[in-house]
Design an enzyme around this catalytic site. Sequence first.
Site, PDB file in Angstrom:
ATOM      1  CE  LYS A   1      35.975  40.183  46.623  1.00 58.11           C
ATOM      2  NZ  LYS A   1      36.385  40.806  45.336  1.00 58.11           N
TER       3      LYS A   1
ATOM      4  CE  LYS B   1      32.593  41.713  47.636  1.00 56.87           C
ATOM      5  NZ  LYS B   1      33.380  42.058  46.429  1.00 56.87           N
TER       6      LYS B   1
END
Length: 332
Positions: A203, A256
């Site tokens: 992330k 992400k």
Amino acid sequence: MTTDLRLARRPRRLRANAALREIVRETSLRAADLILPLFVSAKIDSRQPVASMPGVFQLPVADAVAEALAARDAGVRAVLLFGIPARKDELGSGAYADDGVVQQAVRAMKAAGPELLVIADVCLCEYTSHGHCGVTEHGENGHFHVHNDASVALLARAAVSLAAAGADIVAPSDMMDGRVGAIRAALDERGFQDTPIMSYASKFASAFYGPFRDAAEGAPQFGDRRTYQMDPANAREALREAATDVAESADMLIVKPGLPYLDILWRVKEQSGLPTAVYNVSGEYAMVKAAAEKGWLDERAAVMEMMTAFKRAGADLIITYWAREVAAWLRE
Ligand code: PBG
């Protein structure tokens, strides 16, 4: 008739008609690939639009259930829940309260649609008064520090409480070190050996989360998240983070954001061999919506191209605010 051999041997382009294009298509998209994120709020009694995400709403529990069932009816198999608690505090206690807003929503959804998979986000940022994903400690001159191990203990508590409410999968998005192992141990100890962990393995500290922070009311009140989220410049580090989560027994991984990180998605999938999801984040949604509103691009065509590109880059699953629309488009 003479034949020019060089020309005769040119490969045919396999695009002459729709049927031909279809039989040579390498990538396909199914409604079952889609996961719909929902924002459940304890502070409201009717749906509230999120200004930076047209078509996305903060929802009271009853509306969140209705939204989940409507997505299911369109063919979506799974939802991912984020919560906005009635009150925030230093330790994010709303994240692990047995009557927390997501715990309530999970119970209501599993009662109304038992076959729908309910994935619960595990993080503290929506629940802490300071908006960080863990417990903070303050030092001199405005310096602060996120206490990793104290945060992990609370995240494990949140995961157990969500599993106890009936969540089918827990998805830690905080990026503290060691959290997957700690959550696994806590789940196992409390009898949730069969609850899978879908972890945000890589992330990045991204500008594309901006609209989400409006939707989830989780913007940091001071500092930023660069001490625990990853540097967009680093791909090898992303692979190490993913390998760590796999070693700690993550069952599925999330990469992400999506669009600017397709290389990471491909490499994480290849390296891990695990079911890999991509998160088509709020900023990616907002920019397409904004351009479409201005008539600058065709939303449906752009979205279907993005979804296909995620699958081509290795995504098994796509977490997207367009899940319900895409599922409906696939049926047409
Ligand atoms: C944090 C979290 C974030 C998103 C999902 N979980 C925001 C952040 O890290 O600041 C972003 C998702 C999106 O932008 O759609 N718990």
